[in-house]
Enzyme design. Structure first.
Site, PDB file in Angstrom:
ATOM      1  N   GLU A   1       3.145   5.365  -4.589  1.00 44.10           N
ATOM      2  CA  GLU A   1       2.186   4.648  -3.744  1.00 44.10           C
ATOM      3  C   GLU A   1       0.900   5.439  -3.571  1.00 44.10           C
ATOM      4  O   GLU A   1      -0.200   4.854  -3.566  1.00 44.10           O
ATOM      5  CB  GLU A   1       2.814   4.347  -2.381  1.00 44.10           C
TER       6      GLU A   1
ATOM      7  N   GLU B   1       0.828  -0.892 -12.419  1.00 44.73           N
ATOM      8  CA  GLU B   1       2.164  -0.458 -12.020  1.00 44.73           C
ATOM      9  C   GLU B   1       2.778   0.522 -13.017  1.00 44.73           C
ATOM     10  O   GLU B   1       3.524   1.425 -12.641  1.00 44.73           O
ATOM     11  CB  GLU B   1       3.087  -1.664 -11.823  1.00 44.73           C
TER      12      GLU B   1
ATOM     13  N   GLY C   1      10.200  -2.096  -2.478  1.00 45.47           N
ATOM     14  CA  GLY C   1      10.515  -0.709  -2.177  1.00 45.47           C
ATOM     15  C   GLY C   1       9.431  -0.129  -1.299  1.00 45.47           C
ATOM     16  O   GLY C   1       9.696   0.553  -0.317  1.00 45.47           O
ATOM     17  N   ALA C   2       8.185  -0.431  -1.659  1.00 46.76           N
ATOM     18  CA  ALA C   2       7.036   0.023  -0.890  1.00 46.76           C
ATOM     19  C   ALA C   2       5.825  -0.759  -1.370  1.00 46.76           C
ATOM     20  O   ALA C   2       5.865  -1.405  -2.415  1.00 46.76           O
ATOM     21  CB  ALA C   2       6.814   1.523  -1.072  1.00 46.76           C
TER      22      ALA C   2
ATOM     23  N   GLU D   1       1.403  -0.410  -1.608  1.00 48.87           N
ATOM     24  CA  GLU D   1       0.318   0.559  -1.560  1.00 48.87           C
ATOM     25  C   GLU D   1      -0.897   0.101  -0.758  1.00 48.87           C
ATOM     26  O   GLU D   1      -2.042   0.430  -1.096  1.00 48.87           O
ATOM     27  CB  GLU D   1      -0.126   0.903  -2.989  1.00 48.87           C
TER      28      GLU D   1
END
Length: 962
Positions: free
Chosen positions: A384, A406, A347-348, A350
């Protein structure tokens, strides 16, 4: 890393590399590529070599190079890395490559004559004496000579043997020159492609987490091995280069007769390799400055020109400021770049100072993006940005503690998004999105604790398996519970001192507990035990309790909740499956003082009731547990729902539905009692209870949509949703307007989706008319909020013409969010041949991007017509899918669970077991646990259907009788 989407990993393979002349670089790459795609060979102007004076790769041994963890002899200080990605393929081979040079400076902290440094799928240029690296000393003392160098492909090392030992306390530099493939495998340094009109554009981008930095350059690729990085990128003159640090200099240089630009970046902060990012692209951006921090949103130029980066830009600054206050710590970097990548399997991610996203997770267009798309962008950005401190500034020492990294970001993403969009009530949605979601997994005997032993997490595929719902959603849920019983003030006080002490360092999760305990003592907070004693019962044992309250006797007890109590015996627990449970509760609508349950059972006289009084526990579902009651109290709660449902808090109305259905599946209460919680729904107008009911009724659809229960179930549910459908018809002026509230907009989607699903003729006619209008006029007047459900239901009610029209619109789509809506809707057709054709499309990355292949297959499997087709498809092609889409791909667990979740017959169980046996040699990568869980779920489904089918049928038929 953003939850819900997962990173693809290449299969680690080894092989002998052949020495070739300088001019045959690309030819060598092509030959090996054609033999085995995952091997690449090449050089940058010199002979390319593989194992030099190396013995054949032996079977696993006790040698250091056969262990997956690095020895502790060497500690990196800094890296100087130059990379040059080629964004055009070689005309003869079609291969994209990158070349690079790297120098790592390290300190010897323990004498050794061996250097191990991670390397995967890199091919090295021969240096002095034919070795793969050059070692020099930073002190007057001469460095030892390298006598042997080879690639240990299984454990992913470059191995260097020395003629004498490195000296403790001395610093050394290791130089390498290498070539790699800029593949499309979505891991390490890879390429992504997109079109602007008819012109194909290529991006060089990265995804390092968890163990793919080693695919970009040789490095000590473990999270605790933090270092400073000096990055330089060479690139075409018309491209932009980005990295973690700000660009400090761009010059034009000529290399091997080719004129390129060379961008030098400022030194990074001390950081882990998995957070590195380098990107070369032809992108535009929008920017602003908040508190001295430069914020930029990068995307394809047409997307930027259309304003699709504006929403992300508008909320990034406020969310950064929120976290600065929350952590009591300034953002530690001078810039925050965020970039949308067309091909991105997570999804993304960091990356510190350069966060990468799927386009759907960053870009917003009011015409095409729904309010759920907008919410997803806000929460993922918050997730993020939360990592910029928790995870990046302070990093967990090893991957076994991934859950804290997470899970924490998955909790505070709701706080950050709520601060940016305070009218949404987004914090409440964590109960549906995380707590209820992970309950379904954690109620299995094949679940696992949040924290693993460090020695049990060694191989890259074992690390990949940790990126699951337990890590993200259970981690978030228990941290939310912890923050609640401590109070947010105490929680943040401990968090802030933790971040201050360990800034730029690494920790274990118990370090956070120590700081929280100090905060507890400093504030005089009353707890029944120390933080570690309480939290270890939630972290070190899998599962969760069901708390049973007997309002007649006042006895409150707990037991390990298992969805299938007759399943295999769960493994032993250090706490014998008992938890220290915080209980917030109310009596007949009045909130009571909180309680703790510290034993298997206790008597709480305050929870006894008489007359019409009732007890409701786990207020707002802040505790990570389910609740059961004696029959009399259940009946009083059901009566309260029937008479005045608003007396019960909205989150707890959702909880009563979810708990009762799952208690029934676990044989703790009768299934018909769970169905009784739906009787009041014709009066319910709030989103969360409806969504909870729909989520639980989905299981009934999965189990019964191929049986005689289906008809009466449809009739009953139609009568419940019809008033909701009419309510929104009136509220919106016959569908002309959008409801005002964020959650009301969600519930309007529920109303249309469920009404069409249950066969409400007015609903089907409505969606068909909207879709037909689009097909006829060429103008799409369907509101963005409604497009997913309208497209799906119109295609389901239509035929080939509707499907082909939607496919043409999918192919034309230039906005990823719109393409995603269409990609899902295409799976809704009832035509088997169209579904089979669609399945074949998933293996063609020109038609369906690799990042979307597994989710598309799962969408098709959710369709009752497509389920068996999808199952046959992955069984027939498992070896290809597994290898082509990455043996470590995090999406494989979703694929396996998604395709098998309807399984409820002995024949399907036999097929599943055969699938596991037939593909044992191929493997399942990060889906290994999912296969076992699918078997366990199928066994439970078989028993549940056998025990409940007749009762459920009778209940629906009785409910339909006036």
């Amino acid at each position: 890393m953003g939850k819900g989407f997962y990173i693809s990993k290449g299969v680690a393979v080894g092989g002998v590399v052949v020495a070739v002349a300088a001019l045959s670089t690309i030819i060598a790459l092509s030959v090996v590529y054609s033999q085995e795609r995952s091997k690449t060979n090449g050089s940058d102007g010199e002979a390319t070599v593989g194992p030099t004076n190396a013995p054949p790769t032996p079977p696993p041994s006790n040698e250091p190079w056969d262990q997956y963890r690095l020895p502790t002899h060497l500690v990196p200080e800094n890296y100087t890395v130059m990379l040059w990605p080629r964004l055009t393929p070689d005309p003869d081979t079609g291969l994209y490559i990158f070349t690079g040079e790297s120098t790592v400076e390290f300190e010897c902290v323990e004498e050794t004559d061996l250097i191990l440094i991670h390397s995967n799928k890199l091919n090295y240029t021969s240096l002095e004496n034919g070795q793969l690296a050059r070692l020099t000393s930073k002190s007057p003392q001469t460095a030892p000579s390298i006598t042997q160098s080879w690639l240990q492909t299984v454990t992913q090392y470059l191995v260097l043997r020395l003629n004498s030992k490195l000296v403790k306390g001395q610093r050394y530099q290791l130089y390498t020159k290498f070539t790699g493939e800029l593949a499309d495998d979505l891991g390490g340094f890879y390429r992504s492609e997109y079109f602007e009109g008819t012109e194909k554009k290529v991006i060089a981008t990265t995804q390092m987490q968890a163990t793919d930095a080693r695919k970009s350059f040789p490095c000590f690729d473990e999270p605790a091995m933090k270092a400073y990085f000096f990055i330089t990128l060479r690139h075409d003159v018309d491209k932009v280069a980005l990295s973690n640090g700000a660009a400090v200099e761009t010059t034009t240089v000529t290399v091997d007769g080719v004129t390129v630009q060379q961008t030098v970046f400022e030194r990074t902060e001390k950081m882990s390799t998995y957070l590195l990012a380098f990107i070369v692209c032809d992108y535009g951006y929008v920017n602003s400055t908040t508190g001295g921090v430069l914020i930029r949103i990068f995307a394809r130029k047409p997307a930027i020109d259309a304003g699709q980066g504006d929403y992300a830009l508008s909320i990034t600054g406020p969310i950064l400021k929120f976290f600065e206050n929350y952590y009591n710590s300034s953002y530690p970097l001078p810039k925050s770049d965020q970039i949308a990548i067309p091909d991105f399997n997570a999804g993304a991610m960091e990356n510190w100072g350069l966060i990468t996203y799927r386009e759907t997770a960053l870009l917003y267009d009011p015409e095409f993006s729904s309010n759920s798309n907008r919410e997803r962008i806000a929460t993922i950005i918050a997730h993020e940005l939360a990592h910029m401190w928790f995870g990046n500034l302070v990093t967990l020492r090893w991957w076994n503690d991934l859950w804290l990294n997470e899970g924490f970001a998955s909790y505070v993403e709701y706080l950050g998004a709520d601060d940016a969009e305070p009218t949404w009530n987004v914090k409440d949605l964590m109960v549906l999105n995380d707590v209820h979601r992970v309950f379904a997994v954690d109620a299995l005997a094949s679940s696992h604790p949040l924290s693993s032993k460090e020695e049990d997490i060694q191989k890259p595929e074992q690390i990949s398996e940790l990126f699951d719902a337990i890590t993200y959603s259970k981690g978030a849920s228990v941290l939310r519970m912890l923050s609640d019983f401590l109070t947010e003030e105490v929680f943040t006080r401990g968090l802030q001192s933790y971040l201050k002490e360990f800034a730029f360092g690494s920790t274990v999760y118990t370090d956070l507990w120590k700081h929280l305990q100090t905060a507890v003592q400093e504030t005089g907070t009353d707890l029944p035990a120390n933080i570690d004693a309480i939290m270890n019962t939630w972290v070190l044992q899998m599962g969760f309790p069901v708390v049973t309250i007997d309002t007649v006797t006042g006895v409150v007890s707990q037991q390990h909740f298992l969805l299938d109590p007759d399943s295999v015996t769960p493994p032993p627990s250090p706490y014998n499956y008992e938890w220290i449970v915080p209980i917030r509760w109310m009596k007949t609508g009045a909130v009571q003082p909180p309680r703790w349950l510290q034993a298997k059972s206790e008597t709480v006289n305050e929870m006894k009731t008489t007359g019409t009084d009732w007890v409701l526990a786990n207020l707002n579902v802040v505790g990570y547990y389910r609740v059961n009651y004696d029959t009399a109290n259940w009946n009083k709660l059901l009566n309260a729902l029937s008479v005045d449902h608003l007396i019960i808090p909205v989150i707890n109305r959702a909880q009563l539905v979810d708990d009762s259905f799952n208690l029934a599946r676990a044989k703790i209460i009768p299934t018909v009692q769970a169905l009784d919680t739906t009787k009041y729904l014709d009066k319910e107008r709030d989103y969360m209870p409806w969504k909870s009911a729909i989520n639980n009724l989905d299981f009934f659809y999965l189990m019964f949509d191929r049986t005689e229960v289906y008809g009466p179930m449809q009739t009953y549910l139609n009568t419940k949703v019809a008033p909701l459908f009419q309510y929104y018809k009136e509220q919106t002026g016959d569908w002309a307007n959008v409801p005002g509230g964020h959650l009301d907009q969600y519930n309007q989607v529920n109303a249309i989706s469920m009404a069409c699903k249950t066969g409400l003729a007015e609903c089907t006619a409505l969606v068909k008319s909207w879709f037909s209008d689009w097909m006829t006029t060429g103008t799409n007047r369907i509101h963005a909020n409604l497009r997913t459900t309208v497209y799906c239901n119109a295609i389901a009610a239509g035929g080939v013409a509707e499907w082909n029209f939607a496919w043409s619109k999918f192919e034309e789509a230039t906005i990823a969010i719109e393409a995603d809506k269409l990609r899902y809707a295409l799976s809704c057709t009832k035509e088997p041949w169209l579904l089979n054709r669609y399945l074949e499309y998933t293996l063609d990355p020109v038609k369906i991007r690799k990042q979307d292949a597994t989710s598309t297959i799962v969408y098709i499997a959710e369709n009752v017509i497509g389920q068996s087709l999808a199952w046959d498809f992955i069984r027939a092609r498992w070896s290809y899918i597994f290898n082509e889409y990455g043996g470590g791909s995090f999406s494989f667990s979703n694929l396996i669970s998604g395709v098998t979740k309807r399984f409820s017959t002995e024949f399907e169980l036999q097929q599943l077991r055969q699938f596991k046996e037939d593909n044992a040699a191929v493997g399942f990568g990060s889906g290994t646990l999912a296969v076992d869980q699918a078997i366990e779920k199928t066994q439970a489904n078989i028993k549940w259907v056998g025990e409940n089918k007749n009762n459920v049928l009778n209940w629906f038929e009785g409910a339909n009788t006036p």
